[in-house]
Design a protein around this motif. Structure first.
Motif, PDB file in Angstrom:
ATOM      1  N   UNK A   1      -1.556 -13.656  10.506  1.00 18.60           N
ATOM      2  CA  UNK A   1       0.263 -13.953   9.806  1.00 18.60           C
ATOM      3  C   UNK A   1       1.740 -14.541  11.010  1.00 18.60           C
ATOM      4  N   UNK A   2       1.609 -13.027  11.519  1.00 14.87           N
ATOM      5  CA  UNK A   2       2.335 -13.332  12.609  1.00 14.87           C
ATOM      6  C   UNK A   2       2.006 -14.116  13.735  1.00 14.87           C
ATOM      7  N   UNK A   3       0.703 -14.208  14.103  1.00 18.29           N
ATOM      8  CA  UNK A   3       1.059 -15.109  15.221  1.00 18.29           C
ATOM      9  C   UNK A   3       0.459 -16.207  14.897  1.00 18.29           C
ATOM     10  N   UNK A   4       0.202 -16.784  14.179  1.00 16.46           N
ATOM     11  CA  UNK A   4      -0.136 -18.043  12.676  1.00 16.46           C
ATOM     12  C   UNK A   4       1.011 -18.893  13.571  1.00 16.46           C
ATOM     13  N   UNK A   5       2.553 -18.051  12.206  1.00 19.67           N
ATOM     14  CA  UNK A   5       3.870 -18.001  12.656  1.00 19.67           C
ATOM     15  C   UNK A   5       4.612 -18.703  13.301  1.00 19.67           C
ATOM     16  N   UNK A   6       3.732 -17.502  14.288  1.00 20.36           N
ATOM     17  CA  UNK A   6       4.604 -17.914  15.266  1.00 20.36           C
ATOM     18  C   UNK A   6       4.344 -19.388  16.272  1.00 20.36           C
ATOM     19  N   UNK A   7       2.648 -19.177  16.456  1.00 22.33           N
ATOM     20  CA  UNK A   7       2.277 -20.528  16.838  1.00 22.33           C
ATOM     21  C   UNK A   7       2.246 -21.725  15.957  1.00 22.33           C
ATOM     22  N   UNK A   8       2.589 -21.612  14.854  1.00 19.42           N
ATOM     23  CA  UNK A   8       3.120 -23.122  14.038  1.00 19.42           C
ATOM     24  C   UNK A   8       4.707 -23.369  14.372  1.00 19.42           C
ATOM     25  N   UNK A   9       6.040 -22.149  14.406  1.00 14.63           N
ATOM     26  CA  UNK A   9       7.073 -22.491  15.201  1.00 14.63           C
ATOM     27  C   UNK A   9       7.060 -23.239  16.162  1.00 14.63           C
ATOM     28  N   UNK A  10       6.520 -23.127  17.211  1.00 17.90           N
ATOM     29  CA  UNK A  10       6.138 -23.342  18.438  1.00 17.90           C
ATOM     30  C   UNK A  10       5.530 -24.608  18.678  1.00 17.90           C
ATOM     31  N   UNK A  11       4.785 -25.188  17.678  1.00 15.97           N
ATOM     32  CA  UNK A  11       4.568 -25.950  17.474  1.00 15.97           C
ATOM     33  C   UNK A  11       5.756 -26.992  16.988  1.00 15.97           C
ATOM     34  N   UNK A  12       6.123 -26.647  15.804  1.00 11.54           N
ATOM     35  CA  UNK A  12       7.378 -26.956  15.343  1.00 11.54           C
ATOM     36  C   UNK A  12       8.362 -27.793  16.463  1.00 11.54           C
TER      37      UNK A  12
ATOM     38  N   UNK B   1      14.799 -18.500  17.699  1.00 14.50           N
ATOM     39  CA  UNK B   1      14.831 -17.103  17.193  1.00 14.50           C
ATOM     40  C   UNK B   1      14.004 -17.363  15.566  1.00 14.50           C
ATOM     41  N   UNK B   2      13.120 -17.171  15.432  1.00 18.96           N
ATOM     42  CA  UNK B   2      12.292 -17.106  15.097  1.00 18.96           C
ATOM     43  C   UNK B   2      11.355 -16.139  13.470  1.00 18.96           C
ATOM     44  N   UNK B   3      12.127 -16.440  12.689  1.00 16.92           N
ATOM     45  CA  UNK B   3      11.434 -15.251  11.538  1.00 16.92           C
ATOM     46  C   UNK B   3       9.580 -15.482  11.851  1.00 16.92           C
ATOM     47  N   UNK B   4       9.434 -14.844  11.028  1.00 23.94           N
ATOM     48  CA  UNK B   4       7.692 -14.683  11.026  1.00 23.94           C
ATOM     49  C   UNK B   4       7.566 -13.830   9.888  1.00 23.94           C
ATOM     50  N   UNK B   5       6.098 -14.063   9.295  1.00 19.10           N
ATOM     51  CA  UNK B   5       5.719 -13.529   8.364  1.00 19.10           C
ATOM     52  C   UNK B   5       5.398 -11.766   8.739  1.00 19.10           C
ATOM     53  N   UNK B   6       5.840 -10.984   7.607  1.00 20.76           N
ATOM     54  CA  UNK B   6       5.727  -8.842   8.080  1.00 20.76           C
ATOM     55  C   UNK B   6       4.793  -8.858   7.285  1.00 20.76           C
ATOM     56  N   UNK B   7       3.998  -7.563   8.130  1.00 22.29           N
ATOM     57  CA  UNK B   7       2.780  -6.841   7.393  1.00 22.29           C
ATOM     58  C   UNK B   7       4.082  -5.702   6.874  1.00 22.29           C
ATOM     59  N   UNK B   8       2.812  -5.406   5.710  1.00 22.88           N
ATOM     60  CA  UNK B   8       2.113  -4.993   5.363  1.00 22.88           C
ATOM     61  C   UNK B   8       1.648  -6.190   4.522  1.00 22.88           C
ATOM     62  N   UNK B   9       2.923  -6.554   3.569  1.00 20.21           N
ATOM     63  CA  UNK B   9       2.560  -7.934   3.097  1.00 20.21           C
ATOM     64  C   UNK B   9       2.020  -9.512   3.148  1.00 20.21           C
ATOM     65  N   UNK B  10       2.395  -9.344   4.794  1.00 23.18           N
ATOM     66  CA  UNK B  10       1.081 -10.748   5.658  1.00 23.18           C
ATOM     67  C   UNK B  10       0.831  -9.662   6.632  1.00 23.18           C
ATOM     68  N   UNK B  11      -0.213  -9.691   6.842  1.00 22.01           N
ATOM     69  CA  UNK B  11      -1.568  -8.751   7.386  1.00 22.01           C
ATOM     70  C   UNK B  11      -1.703  -9.603   8.793  1.00 22.01           C
ATOM     71  N   UNK B  12      -2.445  -9.061  10.093  1.00 26.20           N
ATOM     72  CA  UNK B  12      -3.262 -10.288  10.769  1.00 26.20           C
ATOM     73  C   UNK B  12      -3.666 -11.254  10.467  1.00 26.20           C
TER      74      UNK B  12
END
Ligand code: FAD
Ligand code: NAP
Length: 884
Positions: free
Chosen positions: A695-706, A682-693
């Protein structure tokens, strides 16, 4: 054959049903009335009183020779009520309530019968009751809008309305033991006990059955008979009546105000005001639990015992603790350990059959003249001329008593040959089990009402309260029809189907269906196995009935000379446990999240998450850190207890891209890990509004790659990778699947999308239908989007995956949607679009569920099957078992 004293319609006492009506004079061959009521038990008596009050012409037809119903027929020694008499009595007549004095806590049958007779005298009921007459058939005459009844005295009566007040436990079960008619001695049925009593002194008596009737009568018969043999097929749970004077606290409660006392009972779960526990039996120490059990055992009754802990009837482990407490009581009472063990019920959860109430039942087995025959060990081969042949022994008797129960809830209703509209018989309509709306009416049978019919709380309650509620509802309904100039009423097929579903849904979140009980129809060979009463409680049921009326008779069609009024609809569609959760939340008056700042909303959702059930244990939990798209991300890994390596599912939590964490979805991840035998990360990812679109999608993909690259180090099987997510996490899982496809890896074998956000379009119907009231609201979805993405970004497939240029070549998917969720239609649309693009996809629409149902592990029993299917889909991803 011996002196059969009666078993059901075919064996009624000869002096009861005659060919000449007594009581009310049937003056003409054809009588036309406003209402005919069948049955002069407590239900028929009160209904007659109400109908008279409305100025309607009414007649009651009763097979017995007097009023009282149950208490007229069941005269076996020891017969008493199992609900305290001050509660098990009418409330409609305050004067009666004040003047009638019960002699005991649980009054004996003769006193209850005298009470019924007293009520009949006081309200001069008998003049409109035709006794010793059976209604044999009833046919709906469409052209006249009337019922045509044939009675055992050969007459025809027509009436506008026809009410079955025939009782839930009035039709004795046919004896299903070979050789019964061969016995030359005396035969008695507890349900048709001779009025003059039976002399058992000096006789060898065999009793078949160990239900409530047997348990009440056995101690008394044992004291009188020379020998008593009890044939037990299934032992029952029984508690001591501790009978005696009416307890002081009852008298005090009544003294405080009888009307309030009665009103509280009407709005209680079982028709008796008792303290309802909000504690789990598993959440307290053994000492505290045993003290509680002892207290309700000594000072309470069946309803207090069953309500001693909130999860007694829903959690097998909690139930078993209570079972064992009762078994220990039996072991402590019965001297012979083998007999004690045989008397201990072990095949069904306590409370899934009506708990019995006895006076000295278990002690009776310490008498030298009493023997218990365990029919599971020594089955009956046949009844013979002289007694009972077991497979391994022959026993001789002077008397056999059948305490073998009833064809409950439906027997007496279908015992009358009822034909509704278009020649449809009730027997045909109910061939797979009774189908009613509210337990009051059936589709295709206009103006036919049932009192405490199948699908109403009836036998799960203090029946006096349920009877009065039904009588009042029916009388008010007839009165309203008259006021509106309407002549017929019947439920719509959709309303009936919806109610049958709701009754089943309720039963299935309890342990009730686990017993071979008469509640399930399981005691009568060949009877459809369905749960017959409504398990939602008297209070909730009353609310529903009132709501139906307030909503212009929702689910009914009413007709009159001036046309028809059809208000089709289903009164309860949300799953019952979800409804309970919603009610509990409504009671807390929680603020809406969209009225908060993001920080406040996070704090609020964390506080709610902290109160939840923890979810199941997994083999191992490891918290770690992995590189995201713009810095480190925390993750939590759930490893199954089985030996690895395991396939890996990368999981993204929900929370509208604004809130949530691996903590918030922890119970669901545990559950999926255990059920699917896969690692969940279960991966945490950056949240809005601090990190908006995006960010969440990019983090999710990076985490999956790792995770794909480090699968072996994490204990996974390299290459066995799937993604999953709930809500906004489902959005991310769908997007990661697209990004991986477009980037040529990592290879993802499956995507489990749980009520996912797939589109920024708010025009789908589910956004209006479920805009409010189901936790995730349409305004809250606007709030999430506003925090996450600018309007021009929202149509990007990286925000709205349904808008991707192509959905071809994506991993196989399971898409789960919930009926009462604003996101329902976009989830369904994504499943459809995937399928259209040639992606193997299974769409699982969850009836009656809301958006937050899926992660509510251990809170919603109705979600168990859904989670099992989700886990099966995960397993399927890794075995190339493509979802169908
Ligand atoms: P009944 O009392 O059953 O009356 C129905 C009447 O309809 C009967 O008299 C029958 O002869 C008549 N009838 C049926 N079919 C026809 C026909 N075709 N033509 C003419 N007449 C017909 N409930 C509790 O809540 N608490 C208790 O303590 C309790 N104790 C019980 C003890 C026993 C032994 C039994 C069997 C049941 C007990 N019950 C108890 C349930 C009990 O049945 C109800 O409480 C209540 O008495 C039912 O009243 P009724 O008028 O609905 O039905
Ligand atoms: P019951 O609970 O259905 O009990 C019938 C008994 O007969 C069961 O033990 C059953 O065994 C046995 N039996 C049936 N057929 C048999 C067969 N062919 N061979 C061997 N055994 C057989 O009926 P009941 O005792 O009359 O009670 C019915 C309901 O009436 C109660 O649940 C209660 O609601 C109400 N009641 C209340 C009171 C009270 O205390 N106020 C008193 C009596 C009745 P299996 O369990 O194996 O089927």
């Amino acid at each position: 054959m011996g002196t059969i004293i009666g078993a059901g319609a075919s064996m009624l006492r000869e002096d009861d049903v005659s060919t000449n009506g007594s009581g009310a004079e049937a003056t003409a061959a054809d009588v036309d009335l406003d209402v005919v009521v069948v049955g002069a038990g407590f239900a028929g008596m009160y209904l007659l009183h109400r109908l008279r009050g409305l100025g309607l012409s009414a007649r009651v037809i009763e097979a017995g020779a007097d009023v009282g119903g149950t208490w007229y027929w069941n005269r076996y020694p020891g017969a008493r009520c199992d609900i305290q008499s001050v509660d098990y009595s009418y409330s409609f007549d305050p004067e009666l309530d004040e003047t009638w004095k019960w002699t005991e806590k649980y009054a004996p049958q003769p006193e209850i019968l005298r009470y019924a007779q007293h009520v009949a005298d006081k309200h001069d009921l008998r003049r409109d009751i035709q006794f010793s007459t059976r209604v044999e058939s009833a046919v709906w005459d469409e052209s006249a809008s009337r019922w045509q009844l044939r009675t055992s005295d050969g007459r025809t009566i027509t009436s506008r309305f026809y009410v079955m007040a025939t009782g839930c436990l009035s039709m004795p079960k046919e004896v299903d033991i070979a050789g019964t008619d061969r016995f030359a001695g005396e035969v008695y049925f507890t349900s048709r006990w001779p009025h003059e009593g039976v002399d058992l002194s000096g006789k060898r008596v065999g009793v078949i059955g160990t239900g409530s009737s047997a348990i009440q009568s056995i101690p008394i018969m044992a004291a009188e008979a020379a020998q008593l043999t009890v044939f037990q097929r299934t032992p029952n749970f029984s508690m001591p009546a501790n009978n005696g004077p009416i307890p002081q606290e009852k008298l005090d409660a009544l003294a405080k105000g009888r009307p309030q006392y009665r009103e509280a009972a009407r709005w209680s779960g079982a028709g008796v005001t008792v303290e309802i526990s909000t504690t789990s039996a598993l959440a307290v120490s053994e000492e505290e639990r045993l003290a509680k059990y002892e207290d309700v055992w000594e000072h309470g009754g069946i309803i207090q015992v069953i309500n001693s802990y909130m999860d007694n009837l829903v959690n097998p482990a909690a139930n078993e603790l209570l079972c064992e407490f009762v078994r220990n009581k039996i072991r402590a009472t019965v001297n012979d350990p083998e007999t004690a063990e045989a008397l201990c019920p072990k095949t069904f959860p306590i409370g899934t059959k009506r708990l019995c109430v006895d006076t000295g039942y278990y002690e009776t087995f310490n008498r030298p003249n009493v023997r218990l025959v365990d029919l599971r060990e020594h089955p009956i081969a046949s009844i013979t001329e002289t007694g009972v042949d077991l497979v391994d022994e022959s026993l001789e008797f002077d008397v056999i008593v059948f305490a073998t129960g009833f064809d409950a809830m439906t027997g007496a209703i279908v015992g009358v040959d009822i034909t509704g509209r278009d020649g449809l018989t009730l027997k045909q309509a109910w061939s797979e089990g009774p189908k009613t709306y509210l337990g009051l009416m059936a589709a295709g049978f206009p103006n036919l009402f049932m009192i405490t019919g199948p699908g109403s709380p009836s036998v799960l309650s203090n029946m006096m309260v349920s009877i009065e509620q039904h009588v009042d509802w029916i009388a008010d309904c007839i009165d309203q029809l008259r006021a509106d100039g309407l002549s017929t009423i019947e439920p719509t097929p959709a309303a009936v189907d919806g109610w049958v579903q709701h009754v089943n849904d309720y039963a299935s979140i309890t342990l009730m269906p686990q017993a071979n009980s008469w509640y399930m129809g399981a005691n009568v060979p060949g009877k459809p196995r369905v749960f017959l009463p409504y398990a939602g409680g008297v209070d909730r049921y009353r609310t529903i009935c009132n709501e139906v009326v307030a909503d212009d008779y929702l689910g009914f069609e009413r007709r009159g000379p001036d046309g028809q009024r059809r208000n089709d609809g289903v009164v309860r569609r949300v799953q019952p446990d979800v409804q309970l959760m919603l009610e509990a939340m409504a009671g807390m008056n929680l603020p809406t999240m969209d009225s908060m700042s993001a920080a406040e909303a996070r704090e609020f959702s964390n506080a709610i998450a902290a109160q939840r059930a923890p979810g199941p244990d997994v083999g191992e939990i490891v918290d770690g850190v992995l590189p995201g798209a713009a810095g480190d991300l925390t993750y939590r890994l759930y490893r199954p207890a089985s030996p690895g390596p395991h396939p890996i599912v990368v999981y993204f939590h929900g929370g509208g891209w604004v809130l949530g964490s691996h903590d918030s979805d922890d119970p669901l991840c545990r559950d999926l890990c255990v059920r699917s035998d896969a690692i969940l990360v279960s991966v945490d990812y950056r949240h809005a509004p601090e990190a908006r679109f995006p960010a969440a999608a990019d983090d999710a993909f990076a985490a999956t790659q790792w995770i794909a690259e480090n699968a072996a180090a994490l204990g996974g099987i390299p290459g066995d990778l799937a993604v999953a997510g709930w809500s906004a996490g489902g959005n991310l899982a769908a997007i990661v699947s697209q990004l991986a496809r477009d980037a040529g890896g990592p290879r993802i074998l499956g995507q489990l999308l749980l009520t996912p956000v797939t589109d920024c379009d708010f025009s789908r119907a589910s956004y209006t239908e479920n805009a409010d009231g189901y936790v995730l609201t349409t305004p809250l979805m606007h709030w999430f989007w506003n925090h996450y993405a600018d309007p021009e970004d929202r149509t990007s497939p990286k925000a709205s995956p349904i808008r991707a240029e192509s959905l071809a070549d994506l991993p196989p998917a399971m898409v789960v949607t919930c009926e009462f969720d604003p996101l329902r239609d976009e989830g369904a649309a994504y499943a459809e679009a995937l399928a259209a693009a040639g992606v193997p996809v299974r769409h699982l629409p969850c009836r009656g569920q809301i958006h937050t149902s899926l992660p509510a592990v251990d809170m919603l029993l109705s979600g168990v099957q859904i989670r099992a299917e989700m886990a099966a889909a995960i397993r399927g991803f890794f075995t190339a078992n493509v979802p169908a």
